[in-house]
Design a protein around this motif. Structure first.
Motif: not given
Length: 751
Positions: A267-270, A284, A290-293, A242-243, A332
């Protein structure tokens, strides 16, 4: 000597308590009443004997030295001063026969035999007493070794069972193989790894059950792989990412403030970096999720490995937190990264003692600056200075030398390629290195001023394979030749020390599996290629005498190849047989008739052919007879060297070695001033030097101090038919020792 050993042996039983015997160890007999031998009987016997308890007193060559010191200290409770110190520091109390528990050892040995497939094994133990010494003897009747008949995996067509079944072709358990408990444990680990790759984050090998049915007869077992019914539900389902939150400047002291800061979305990071310490693009190359994988262990390990290996962070931690208490099958991820100090200073002092009677020291100071441009770059600036003084007979001789070196190296944790962006996908971070250095070297016969600049790449293909490629390498060497009869009479040496540019490229490939301690046989291989003057020669014009020059200085033109192959075979846990083959070849063309002095091959020395002084062997059958100069360095274009060394543990941190070294160097072309120096296929074997000797090492893991004593048994510079000098060995002759015996003091192993 025999009397002393007998007295020492008696002293080990003199102070035993009344009615006690000294335990001297155990031996195991396997199937003594049957003619059948089992596979690897010697190895299994050694393992069984090592599992018996207690262990006897420590010994060296049969002498129980620790017990000897214990008894030397006096009777327990009465010793004082030196006696107490001997007992506590060096001594070990006697291991008594009453401490041997035969039934316990019987069970341990029978249990081990069952784990390797001897399911019907029986072990009985007894003791034998002689001269107040007791020895335990265990007899093992192994029976037939069981084999695997069939392996059955879960039949479910969905969920975790389906994943296990779909990967059954990779199973370590094969029909026809011997039953082995270690293999069964490794199979559980293999299944767990496959499930982790499929997202089963909370699964564990302990949730797997492999049952064995040995009732089918014919010394066979059927194995059934199952998931335990008690496995928690959270471990039976895959999770997705998720996050992803990154804390690149984290420390416990400011934990609350850092977590309360406003995140930067990239990108997918906070990214929680209120001080803007790092450029966003750095992450990177560090985080593979990656988020969602679906979660997988490969991305997990690669992310952590990269964060550790980048050389910027002191502590690295990853927290995986379930979303909504496991309800959504999501995780997360929080990465907590604590940077190293931006600047650090290191100071190093080294001492050297060489086989050519040079002693000296070097001082080096290095300033390291991290994260120079906020992209995890690293800058190292160092300055070093050293000297060498030749000592013979306790007096200083001519031949002093000194060196001063300044170097700067800037390293980028990525490939810097024009017009192309390349991102590697393995766990190892590629690096682009820019290096510049300046060195002043002064010796009795010459001095060198060398400027060097390099641009290149270093990357690891795997844990075993590493590449270094420098497409741009520029060296400028300015030589000042002093008055020396050697230089006057050796045009080849004078040519190798001319002012010159070495402009080209170099490449190194290294394979090294020594990091895998589980292997009995380890291999190291290094291959080097260097070319100079090829491209630069096409872009420059010739001077009046037909030489390609740059700014009035000649270009060196050559191709240089070198290979180094090493093999380490563990005969047992305390003995290793090490071997090395080192070959080198240099081809010169155009401007150059010889390799530059700094690129030539040399023979002899503490890590080479140890029976001969550093750099004075060869080339070929030639030997320098000039005694008017201290300059005796003999370089050439071709090298062949073979080393073999038996390394063994003596006691504690002390190790010994027996070795044989062979090899020589040769020129590619005939050298009128060094007759016999040219390499010829039909005679080079007859020009190999051979030396042998023994060594003592003090190995404390992070530091090895080495002393080798060597002497020649074949001298290639003697007339043919007289080169083997084994019959001339005379250790009692002072003149022979002075001429032939060479001592080498070194740090680290020779290879």
């Amino acid at each position: 000597m025999i009397s002393c050993l007998m007295i020492a042996a008696c002293s080990t039983t003199r102070h035993l308590p009344e009615g006690e015997n000294l335990y001297v160890g155990a031996s195991v007999k396997i199937n003594p009443d049957s003619s059948g031998k089992i596979k690897d009987e010697k190895g299994i016997k050694s393992v069984l004997e090592g599992k018996t308890r207690p262990l006897p007193n420590s010994s060296f060559l049969g002498f129980k030295y620790k017990l000897f010191f214990y008894n030397l200290g006096g009777e327990p409770g009465k010793e004082k001063g030196l006696g107490r110190w001997l007992r506590n520091k060096w001594g070990q109390p006697p291991v008594l026969g009453s401490q041997v528990k035969l039934k316990y050892n019987n069970d341990v040995l029978r249990s081990y035999l069952s784990t390797i497939g001897y399911l019907q094994a029986e072990v009985t133990g007894d003791t034998v007493v002689k001269n107040k010494k007791v020895k335990a003897i265990y007899t093992a009747q192994t029976g037939e070794r069981y084999k695997i008949n069939k392996v059955t995996f879960p039949k479910d067509s969905s969920g975790i069972a389906a994943n296990i079944n779909n990967n059954s072709s990779k199973s370590l358990l094969k029909a026809g193989n011997f039953y082995d408990f270690e293999t069964i444990k490794n199979e559980r680990i293999r299944i767990d790894n496959d499930l982790k790759e499929a997202g089963y984050f909370y699964f564990s090998p302990d949730f797997l059950l492999i049952q064995a049915d040995s009732t089918i007869g014919k010394n066979s077992v059927n194995l059934f792989v199952k998931v335990k019914e008690s496995t928690p539900d959270v471990s039976k389902k895959p999770y997705t990412i998720n996050n992803i939150t990154i804390y690149p400047n984290y420390n416990l002291r400011n934990d609350s403030a850092i977590k309360a800061a406003e995140p930067v979305l990239y990108k997918d990071f906070k990214i929680m970096d209120p001080k803007n310490t790092f450029k966003l693009g750095v992450f990177d190359r560090l985080v593979f999720f990656n988020k969602g994988e679906t979660y997988n262990r490969r991305d997990h390990n690669q992310s952590l490995n990269r964060m550790v290996n980048i050389g910027t962070f002191k502590f690295v931690k990853a927290d995986f937190i379930p979303v909504d208490s496991f309800k959504n099958n999501q995780l997360n991820i929080d990465f907590f990264l604590t940077p190293l100090k931006k600047n650090s200073l290191s100071f190093q002092v080294t001492g050297t003692s060489k086989s050519n009677n040079f002693v000296g020291s070097e001082v080096k100071i290095t300033q390291t600056t991290r994260n120079v441009f906020r992209g995890a770059e690293q800058l190292e600036v160092s300055a070093s200075g050293g000297f060498e003084q030749q000592i013979k007979g306790g007096q200083s001789k001519q031949g002093n030398s000194y060196s001063l070196t300044g170097q700067a190296k800037l390293s980028f944790p990525r490939f810097l390629l024009p017009f192309f962006k390349f991102n590697s996908t393995n766990a190892f971070i590629p690096r682009t290195n820019i290096l510049a250095s300046y060195q002043i070297l002064s010796r009795a016969d010459y001095s060198l001023n060398a400027i060097k600049g390099e641009f290149g790449y270093n990357w690891k293909e795997s844990i075993f394979k590493e590449h270094t490629f420098n497409p741009i390498s520029i060296n400028y060497v300015k030589a000042n030749l002093k008055d020396s009869s050697v230089l006057k009479t050796s045009p080849a040496l004078r040519n190798s020390l001319e002012n010159q540019y070495i402009i080209g490229l170099n490449y190194n490939f290294t394979y090294n599996n020594q990091v895998d301690d589980s292997r009995r046989n380890n291999v190291y291989f290094s291959a080097d290629l260097e070319t100079a003057g090829t491209v630069a020669g096409l872009l420059t014009s010739k001077n009046d005498i037909g030489k390609k020059t740059l700014f009035g200085t000649a270009l060196s033109q050559f191709i240089r190849l070198e290979g180094d192959l090493r093999n380490y075979y563990k005969l047992n846990k305390n003995m290793t047989w090490a071997n090395r083959l080192n070959v080198g070849y240099g081809y010169t063309y155009g401007n150059s008739t010889t390799l530059p002095f700094v690129r030539q091959f040399f023979a002899g020395g503490s890590s080479d052919i140890r029976a001969f002084g550093a750099r004075i062997l060869g080339p070929g059958s030639y030997i320098s007879t000039d005694n008017t100069s201290t300059f005796r360095d003999q370089g050439a274009d071709i090298k062949i060297m073979l080393n073999t060394e038996l390394r063994f543990k003596i006691v504690s941190i002390f190790y010994g070695a027996l070795f044989v070294d062979a090899g020589n160097i040769w020129t590619r072309k005939e050298d009128p001033n060094r007759p016999g120096a040219q390499f010829k296929f039909n005679s080079f074997m007859n020009e190999m030097a051979v030396g042998t000797g023994a060594g003592l090492r003090m190995d404390v893991s992070f530091f090895v101090l080495r002393l080798d004593a060597a002497f020649p048994i074949r001298k290639p510079y003697l007339p043919e038919g007289k080169r083997w000098v084994i019959n001339d060995l005379n250790f009692g002759d002072k003149a022979w020792r002075k001429e032939n015996l060479t001592f080498n003091l070194g740090i680290g192993y020779p290879f």
